[in-house]
Design a protein around this motif. Structure first.
Motif, short mmCIF file in Angstrom:
data_model
loop_
_atom_site.label_atom_id
_atom_site.label_comp_id
_atom_site.label_asym_id
_atom_site.label_seq_id
_atom_site.Cartn_x
_atom_site.Cartn_y
_atom_site.Cartn_z
N MET A 82 0.81 -1.18 0.00
CA MET A 82 0.00 0.00 0.00
C MET A 82 0.87 1.26 0.00
SD MET A 82 -2.84 1.33 2.67
CE MET A 82 -1.81 2.38 3.61
N LEU A 83 2.05 1.17 0.61
CA LEU A 83 2.92 2.34 0.69
C LEU A 83 3.40 2.77 -0.69
CD1 LEU A 83 4.28 4.36 2.53
CD2 LEU A 83 6.20 2.79 2.71
N ARG A 84 3.71 1.81 -1.54
CA ARG A 84 4.15 2.15 -2.90
C ARG A 84 3.03 2.80 -3.69
NH1 ARG A 84 6.90 -3.17 -5.13
NH2 ARG A 84 5.18 -4.05 -3.95
N LEU A 85 1.81 2.29 -3.52
CA LEU A 85 0.65 2.88 -4.19
C LEU A 85 0.42 4.31 -3.70
CD1 LEU A 85 -1.82 2.63 -6.03
CD2 LEU A 85 -3.04 1.62 -4.10
N ALA A 86 0.53 4.53 -2.41
CA ALA A 86 0.35 5.87 -1.86
C ALA A 86 1.46 6.81 -2.34
CB ALA A 86 0.33 5.82 -0.34
N ALA A 87 2.67 6.29 -2.52
CA ALA A 87 3.77 7.13 -3.00
C ALA A 87 3.54 7.57 -4.44
CB ALA A 87 5.09 6.37 -2.88
N ILE A 95 -4.14 13.08 1.86
CA ILE A 95 -5.02 12.77 0.73
C ILE A 95 -4.52 11.53 0.00
CG2 ILE A 95 -5.90 13.60 -1.49
CD1 ILE A 95 -5.77 16.44 -0.34
N ALA A 96 -3.23 11.48 -0.27
CA ALA A 96 -2.65 10.32 -0.97
C ALA A 96 -2.75 9.06 -0.11
CB ALA A 96 -1.20 10.59 -1.33
N ALA A 97 -2.57 9.20 1.20
CA ALA A 97 -2.66 8.04 2.08
C ALA A 97 -4.08 7.47 2.10
CB ALA A 97 -2.22 8.42 3.49
N ILE A 98 -5.06 8.33 2.19
CA ILE A 98 -6.46 7.88 2.20
C ILE A 98 -6.83 7.25 0.87
CG2 ILE A 98 -8.86 8.68 2.30
CD1 ILE A 98 -7.86 10.76 4.39
N LEU A 99 -6.45 7.88 -0.23
CA LEU A 99 -6.75 7.31 -1.54
C LEU A 99 -6.05 5.96 -1.73
CD1 LEU A 99 -6.58 10.38 -3.94
CD2 LEU A 99 -8.58 9.03 -3.34
#
Length: 67
Positions: A1-6, A49-53
């Motif tokens: 999930m961290l890569r997606l948020a990045a 915002i990026a973390a929630i998305l």
């Protein structure tokens, strides 16, 4: 999930930071520090915002949870 948020952060930060700069320029604030402060504020606002998305997209890709 961290890569997606990045990856999402790169997209969201450019959009929110750009919108903040446009808002500052439309208010006739043309000093360098005002434009830079608006952009930095947009970058900071983009983190949650990026973390929630990222979390929502990651959970949607996992499929429904068995009961």
């Amino acid at each position: 999930m961290l890569r997606l948020a990045a990856v999402l952060y790169i997209l969201v930060a450019s959009a929110v930071g750009g919108a903040a700069v446009i808002a500052v320029l439309s208010l006739d604030m043309r000093e360098g520090w005002q434009i830079a402060a608006a952009f930095v504020a947009g970058l900071v606002i983009s983190i949650p915002i990026a973390a929630i998305l990222g979390k929502k997209i990651y959970n949607a890709l996992q499929g429904p949870k068995p009961v």
